[in-house]
Each structure stands twice: as C-alpha cells, then as structure tokens.
Write a protein that holds these residues in place. Sequence first.
Motif, short mmCIF file in Angstrom:
data_model
loop_
_atom_site.label_atom_id
_atom_site.label_comp_id
_atom_site.label_asym_id
_atom_site.label_seq_id
_atom_site.Cartn_x
_atom_site.Cartn_y
_atom_site.Cartn_z
N ASP A 118 0.83 -1.21 0.00
CA ASP A 118 0.00 0.00 0.00
C ASP A 118 0.86 1.26 0.00
O ASP A 118 0.56 2.23 -0.67
CB ASP A 118 -0.92 0.01 1.23
CG ASP A 118 -1.77 1.27 1.29
OD1 ASP A 118 -2.67 1.41 0.45
OD2 ASP A 118 -1.51 2.11 2.18
N THR A 119 1.97 1.22 0.78
CA THR A 119 2.82 2.40 0.95
C THR A 119 4.28 2.04 0.77
O THR A 119 4.74 1.00 1.28
CB THR A 119 2.63 3.01 2.35
OG1 THR A 119 1.24 3.27 2.56
CG2 THR A 119 3.42 4.31 2.50
N LYS A 148 3.44 0.95 -5.13
CA LYS A 148 2.12 0.70 -4.54
C LYS A 148 1.35 -0.28 -5.44
O LYS A 148 1.44 -0.21 -6.67
CB LYS A 148 1.36 2.02 -4.43
CG LYS A 148 -0.05 1.92 -3.85
CD LYS A 148 -0.70 3.29 -3.86
CE LYS A 148 -2.17 3.24 -3.41
NZ LYS A 148 -2.30 2.97 -1.98
N ASN A 149 0.64 -1.21 -4.81
CA ASN A 149 -0.19 -2.24 -5.46
C ASN A 149 0.61 -3.42 -6.00
O ASN A 149 0.03 -4.36 -6.56
CB ASN A 149 -1.06 -1.66 -6.58
CG ASN A 149 -2.09 -0.69 -6.05
OD1 ASN A 149 -2.63 -0.88 -4.96
ND2 ASN A 149 -2.36 0.36 -6.80
N LYS A 187 2.13 -6.95 -5.80
CA LYS A 187 1.82 -8.13 -4.99
C LYS A 187 3.10 -8.95 -4.83
O LYS A 187 3.70 -9.38 -5.83
CB LYS A 187 0.74 -8.98 -5.65
CG LYS A 187 0.35 -10.20 -4.83
CD LYS A 187 -0.77 -11.00 -5.48
CE LYS A 187 -1.14 -12.21 -4.61
NZ LYS A 187 -2.23 -13.01 -5.24
N ASN A 225 -1.48 -3.22 2.25
CA ASN A 225 -2.87 -2.79 2.07
C ASN A 225 -3.74 -3.76 2.86
O ASN A 225 -3.88 -4.93 2.48
CB ASN A 225 -3.22 -2.82 0.58
CG ASN A 225 -4.63 -2.29 0.32
OD1 ASN A 225 -5.48 -2.29 1.21
ND2 ASN A 225 -4.87 -1.85 -0.90
N LYS A 226 -4.30 -3.29 3.95
CA LYS A 226 -5.08 -4.17 4.83
C LYS A 226 -6.55 -4.25 4.45
O LYS A 226 -7.29 -5.07 5.00
CB LYS A 226 -4.97 -3.68 6.28
CG LYS A 226 -3.55 -3.68 6.82
CD LYS A 226 -3.51 -3.19 8.26
CE LYS A 226 -2.10 -3.17 8.81
NZ LYS A 226 -2.06 -2.68 10.21
N ALA A 227 -6.97 -3.40 3.52
CA ALA A 227 -8.40 -3.28 3.22
C ALA A 227 -9.03 -4.60 2.77
O ALA A 227 -10.19 -4.89 3.10
CB ALA A 227 -8.61 -2.21 2.15
N ASN A 228 -8.27 -5.41 2.03
CA ASN A 228 -8.83 -6.66 1.52
C ASN A 228 -8.75 -7.81 2.52
O ASN A 228 -9.28 -8.88 2.25
CB ASN A 228 -8.09 -7.06 0.23
CG ASN A 228 -8.30 -6.06 -0.88
OD1 ASN A 228 -9.38 -5.52 -1.05
ND2 ASN A 228 -7.24 -5.80 -1.65
#
Length: 437
Positions: free
Chosen positions: A225-226, A240-241, A243, A297-300
Amino acid sequence: MEVVIKAAQFILSLSFLIVLHELGHFIPAKIFKTRVEKFYLFFDYKFSLFKKKIGDTVYGIGWIPLGGYVKISGMIDESMDTEQLKQPAQPWEFRSKPAWQRLIIMLGGVIVNFILGILIYIMITFVWGINFVEADGVKDGFAVHETFKEYGFKDGDKITKFNGVKPLDVRDVNKHLFLRGITSIEVIHTSGKTETLTIPENIGEIMWEKGIMQPFKVRILPIIDTVLANSPAEKAGLLKNDKILSVNNKLTPYWNDFTELVIASEGEFTIKVERNGTIKSMSLITGEGKKIGVAPNKANSLSEQHKKYSFLESISKGNSIAIWTLRDYITQFKYVFTKKGATSIGGFIAIGSIFPATWSWQAFWSITAFLSIMLGFMNLLPIPALDGGHVMFTLYEIITGRKPNDKFLEYAQITGFVLLIALLLLANGNDVVKLFS
C-alpha cells in the motif's frame, strides 16, 4: 526527519507530564503555606537555560532533560541540601507541617498523573472514538506461532471468544494472553469446525521466556500500500499495489510470511512481485532493523469498524481504559525482576521510539496518557528518592507516631538516589546496546 519528529513528540510529552506532576506537589504545598524555593522543568546542575524568581520561588528550565523537581523548604530531596536542616525548624518549612499535610503534598504528583491519564483517555474516546475488529473482520484468520499449534491452534483460525466472552477487538488476543490470564480461546478452524482450546495458566510466563510476544498475527494479503521515500524498497523499484510473490524463491502467501523471510535474510535478498500481470524480480538490501520501508494494504484482509462515544459514554470508557492500562502495567512489571527483564528495561531511546514517525495527535495523546499512568505507578514505588519513598516514611510516622530522624532520611535519600541512577544507567545502557546490535 523521522528521528526529529519522534524526538519532538517525546520532549513535548515529557515536558507536559513533568510540569503537571510537579504542579501536583506545588499546589498543595502552597495551600498549606509551605515555601517552594524552586520549580524546575529538567535538572539545572551548575546552570539553567532560563530562570526567573517570582515571590519566594525560582521558576526555571534546566539543561538535563531527565525529569524535573520542586524544591520545598525543610525537606530532604534530590538536591541533598541539608544545611537548612541544621537550623531550627521554621513555620513555612515542610518538616514543620503535620504528617497528613506532608502526605498530601507528596501524593500530589502521582494523583495528578493518574487523573491526567484518565482525562486524556476520556478525551481520546470522545474525540476519536475506538476502532475495532470482530471475528469475521479477520477475513483470512490468524497466522499461528508453532508453539501455540501444540495447543491445537491452526493457521487460518478465526478467534471468537476469550475465556468464553466475545472480545471487543480480536486483535487484542496477544495482549490478553500475556497480561490478562486467558485460559481458553474459542476458534473457528478453516474447516468450519468451532472448538474451544485450553491454554496453560502460566501462558504469560511461557510467552515471556520464549520471546513469543505475538503468537497470533492477522493474515494480510502481501499487497503493498505504501512505499516510504528514500527507503530500500523505493530504491529497488517497488511500487504501490505490487503483490509480493516470494522472497529468495520462497513463497509469501501472506504478509507475515514476507516479513519473516525478510527478517531471516542476511540483509540482502531477492524479491519477486506481480505488477499489472507481469512478474518482476529485484534485489534489496534491508535498512535499520531489517526494515525496507513498505506497508501492506489491509483493506482486503481486515474489516475494521468504528464506534463513536457520547461525552457521558466517554467518561465510563475512558476510566475503563485507564484502569486496564494500570492493571496491565502492574502485571507486566513483575517481569522486570527476571534475568531477561533486566536486559529488556528501556530508557529514553526506547520510550521515544514508541512515538510514530509522522505527527499524529491521536497517537501523541494516547502515548502521553500511557506514560502518565506509568509514571504515576513508578513514582509510587517505595524507593527513597521517589515520591513513594517519602510516602512510606510519612505513613510510618502516622501509624507509629514516631518520625524517622533527619540523618536516617538523608542516608535513605542517598541510597535511593544511587539506586535510581544505577537503574537509569542500566536502562539507557540497554538502549545503546540494542541501537548498535
């Protein structure tokens, strides 16, 4: 820049706590018409950065940022000024006051610390509310340390209850295991089976001795994410993004797998990432503390909820947080007296490091509240040279009707001061060793 921000928050928080703590002594001293000769932020050995005399009191700022003090006439304190004790006692001196007044003056600082901690927690709860995660919010469950798999836990478990009670935030499992005596945890395995697993009553001691402070880690997908500016990750070209697929050809299905492999590396490693359907490989060299400067990125993977509190609700919740903070601190304090605990004591670098690298008022006030509670407890310890030592001798006088003689108090103060200096050197020495190792 990060160090400057951390240091600025630490100094501001420390100054705030010192001034209010000393006001806790100063105000009752003035109420009981006791002369206060000095009121200082930081220590002023040999010289002061600033000082101004108003009435009978010199207000100043010292140059040694190790604390602060109020110098009260007729009292044996850290200044070790015993000359005035050779003269007949004067009505405005501390030693001339009734024992109950002296007790209030000495308890004033720690009372302010505890009240301040409660008030800050109330403010935090009212202004920012509380974020929490329920069992279903940990979408891929927890990664479990090997030691805890012996108790029946499995990777991917979702935690639902501690000791038969549904927790507000399942992420608190590690803290509750270490400090609050969890003996059973209800989980839902990836198979869908619900099971209540029993844990040894001394699990906190087991965690401490084995160094397993986070036996349960939320499983987060390894998506960046960051990427911090000028970090090893940015220099290597991570974006960012991206994987993360593997580290040194070992697969990283979750973020914890990635971090463990980075920590286990020799400082240099190869990483593969998927970017827009393309697999890229790059080499990295870890920075300080085996960090490379990325955050997930913790959103998922994590569904966090937020709860707002009314002002009246905040009073109750803030009090509860403060009480549990004190209880947890007292519980973990026993580990200081173990062999491992002696090397784990931290000084100013350790305390300063808990502040975030970017300025956050919520984090600042939360840490300040914790430090206020901690300082209140530490100052109550029955060690001469601390408030608790003076309280101990005053209580002895109230109970027995006999006041310890000045020479005894002087020697006790010297002993306590030497002990505190030794602890200070140990704590900050540990910091230096950790810094270079």
